[in-house]
Design an enzyme around this catalytic site. Structure first.
Site, short mmCIF file in Angstrom:
data_model
loop_
_atom_site.label_atom_id
_atom_site.label_comp_id
_atom_site.label_asym_id
_atom_site.label_seq_id
_atom_site.Cartn_x
_atom_site.Cartn_y
_atom_site.Cartn_z
N GLY A 1 -11.53 -3.29 2.39
CA GLY A 1 -12.16 -2.14 3.03
C GLY A 1 -11.79 -2.00 4.51
CG LEU B 1 5.80 15.27 0.85
CD1 LEU B 1 6.50 14.59 2.03
CD2 LEU B 1 6.84 15.96 -0.04
CG ASP B 2 -0.79 14.55 -1.06
OD1 ASP B 2 0.02 13.65 -1.36
OD2 ASP B 2 -2.02 14.36 -0.98
CG ASP C 1 -1.84 -1.19 1.29
OD1 ASP C 1 -2.30 -1.64 0.23
OD2 ASP C 1 -2.04 -1.71 2.40
CB ALA D 1 -2.42 -6.77 -2.16
CG HIS E 1 -1.47 -1.95 -7.72
ND1 HIS E 1 -0.58 -1.79 -6.70
CD2 HIS E 1 -0.89 -2.77 -8.59
CE1 HIS E 1 0.49 -2.50 -6.95
NE2 HIS E 1 0.33 -3.11 -8.09
N GLY F 1 0.68 1.40 -7.24
CA GLY F 1 -0.25 1.38 -8.37
C GLY F 1 -0.11 2.64 -9.21
P1 GDP Z 1 -0.23 -0.01 -3.70
O1 GDP Z 1 -0.81 -1.30 -3.24
O2 GDP Z 1 1.20 0.16 -3.30
O3 GDP Z 1 -0.48 0.30 -5.14
O4 GDP Z 1 -0.96 1.12 -2.87
P2 GDP Z 1 -2.45 1.62 -3.00
O5 GDP Z 1 -2.98 1.50 -4.34
O6 GDP Z 1 -3.23 1.03 -1.88
O7 GDP Z 1 -2.20 3.15 -2.74
C1 GDP Z 1 -2.45 3.71 -1.53
C2 GDP Z 1 -3.40 4.84 -1.64
O8 GDP Z 1 -2.68 6.02 -1.80
C3 GDP Z 1 -4.39 4.83 -2.79
O9 GDP Z 1 -5.63 5.26 -2.28
C4 GDP Z 1 -3.82 5.83 -3.79
O10 GDP Z 1 -4.81 6.47 -4.58
C5 GDP Z 1 -3.20 6.80 -2.86
N1 GDP Z 1 -2.09 7.58 -3.34
C6 GDP Z 1 -1.04 7.20 -4.13
N2 GDP Z 1 -0.16 8.22 -4.24
C7 GDP Z 1 -0.67 9.24 -3.50
C8 GDP Z 1 -0.21 10.56 -3.19
O11 GDP Z 1 0.85 11.00 -3.59
N3 GDP Z 1 -1.01 11.32 -2.38
C9 GDP Z 1 -2.17 10.89 -1.88
N4 GDP Z 1 -2.88 11.70 -1.11
N5 GDP Z 1 -2.63 9.64 -2.13
C10 GDP Z 1 -1.88 8.84 -2.92
#
Ligand code: GDP
Length: 424
Positions: free
Chosen positions: A303, A333-334, A12, A38, A40, A16
């Site tokens: 969820g 980072l935001d 997470d 898992a 993305h 993705g």
């Molecule tokens: P993955 O399993 O590594 O692909 O992670 P996820 O898809 O679960 O990504 C984690 C969450 O972070 C998702 O809801 C993305 O939309 C969100 N996300 C990814 N990059 C950013 C970012 O730079 N800022 C914010 N606020 N959310 C992000």
């Protein structure tokens, strides 16, 4: 030219989005491990998608997408996900499944569920997708490769043998009804019909692409700390999450992986059981969880609320090291713009001694975080496209993490959308 995108932590991390970004520029995207346990999250011009089984390159028409041999293939989930994507006007992707990929059998999720129930409060927090029983069977040599579904006699006789074992456990360990050979066989005949159009000699396709110096992207699932050998065993997943496993799960030559992009998030989150040293609780965690990701930090597959924590330099440094990271991408980072001060875990105190080395599980269980605090930037940094335009406090935070993990941070993600990225 082979590039891998993998997670430095517990999954997470936002892989993705970074994968989606790079996929449009790749000739081939290959999933090489894991299954539909898992997800993305990808947000692009077609909308928002939670991908579990499909490679992230399916949104670009020029990209060949591959499910490699190392993946746990859930055929129904594969088809359902594909249909969902097509219904939302994404053009039909170029998609292939290796004939050597093994299949999640109907009893794998059942065994996953029954075992978690048996373990009760000692459970692993499995998503019950059947991943652990699947990989156990694969290495016990009682799994099924896709190709075997197309040989009636072989399928039936191997299935009869496997069900003999499964039914002993079902009846005498879990006290439920045994499975019937005819039922499982009939179901697998249905499943082979569904997957038939996608099955290919993927080994050859990939080797040819490597020879032709095509741009190949290996797409990892979860992260370093969930690797069965290098992670927080037994609270890991059941297939290797490391870029190096691409040589097995995708079949690329060992010397072909030139870049390993390790994704790490500006704070921590984890799902499932196991030690999580920089974990936070209560209101502090709730606030970060609700502000995190694009719609809060809740599992893309289940969820479930994710466990939250501050950035863990010890875990991330180790996570990048075992991946052999050539660069890092720092995401979300935001999210931290609301904090006056930001905590980072810079060491683990174990039995009164502080270490910066990531320990084995019994020692990890006794570790307490050593914190460092940095000044927050207290503003919204979404929309910023150049590193120089970030507030000084945000740059100091990025540069501190970079020095701690020992890998250059070349991408900073400051929002969930594809274009919200700062290249350094
Ligand atoms: P993955 O399993 O590594 O692909 O992670 P996820 O898809 O679960 O990504 C984690 C969450 O972070 C998702 O809801 C993305 O939309 C969100 N996300 C990814 N990059 C950013 C970012 O730079 N800022 C914010 N606020 N959310 C992000």
């Amino acid at each position: 030219m082979v590039k891998a995108i993998v997670g430095a932590n517990w999954g997470d991390e936002g892989k993705g989005k970074i994968t989606d970004m790079l996929a449009s520029d790749s000739d081939m995207v290959v999933r090489f491990q894991g299954g539909a346990n898992a997800g993305h999250t990808i947000i692009n011009e077609y909308g928002k998608f939670a991908l579990h089984q499909l490679p992230s390159g399916i949104f670009s028409a020029n990209t060949v997408n591959i499910i490699g041999h190392g993946v746990a293939l859930d055929i129904h989930k594969f088809i359902d996900e594909l249909n969902t994507v097509l219904e939302r006007n994404v053009p039909a992707p170029r998609l292939y499944v290796s004939e050597r990929t093994q299949v999640i059998m109907p009893y794998h999720p059942l065994f996953d569920t029954l075992e978690e129930r048996r373990l009760s409060d000692r459970s692993f927090g499995s998503t019950k997708s059947g991943i652990a029983p699947f990989y156990s069977d694969k290495y016990a040599k009682i799994g099924f490769q896709v190709a075997e579904l197309f040989d009636d006699d072989l399928l039936r006789s191997r299935l009869a043998n496997v069900l003999t074992i499964k039914n002993v456990l079902l009846e005498h360990l879990y006290h439920v009804e045994p499975l019937k050979l005819d039922d499982v066989y009939a179901e697998m005949i249905v499943q082979r019909g569904l997957i038939r159009p996608y099955v290919a000699d993927v080994s050859n396709l990939i080797r040819e692409a490597v020879r032709a110096n095509k741009k190949i992207l290996l797409e990892g699932q979860l992260g370093s700390l969930k690797d069965p050998d290098h992670g927080i065993y037994p609270f890991t997943t059941s297939s290797s999450t490391l870029a190096g496993f691409g040589t097995i799960g995708a079949g690329v030559p060992a010397n072909s992986i030139q870049e390993v992009i390790c994704v790490t998030k500006a704070y921590s989150s984890a799902v499932g059981a196991g030690a999580f040293v920089s974990e936070i609780f209560g209101e502090e965690a709730n606030e970060l969880r609700n502000r995190g990701g694009d719609a809060g930090e809740y599992g893309a597959t289940t969820g479930r609320p994710r466990r939250m924590g501050w950035f863990d330099c010890v875990a991330a440094r180790y996570g990048c090291a075992v991946q052999g990271a050539t660069e890092a991408a720092l995401t979300a980072l935001d999210v931290l713009g609301y904090l006056d001060t930001i905590k980072l875990c810079v060491g683990y105190e174990i039995d009164g001694v502080v270490t910066r080395d990531f320990p084995v599980t019994p020692r990890l269980n006794r570790a307490k975080p050593v914190w460092r605090e940095m000044k927050g930037w207290k503003c919204d940094i979404r929309g910023i496209r150049r590193y120089a335009d970030l507030p000084a406090e945000a740059k100091a935070y990025v540069e501190f993490i970079e020095s701690e993990i020992g890998v250059p941070i070349r991408k900073i993600s400051n929002g969930p959308r594809r274009e919200e990225i700062i290249l350094r």
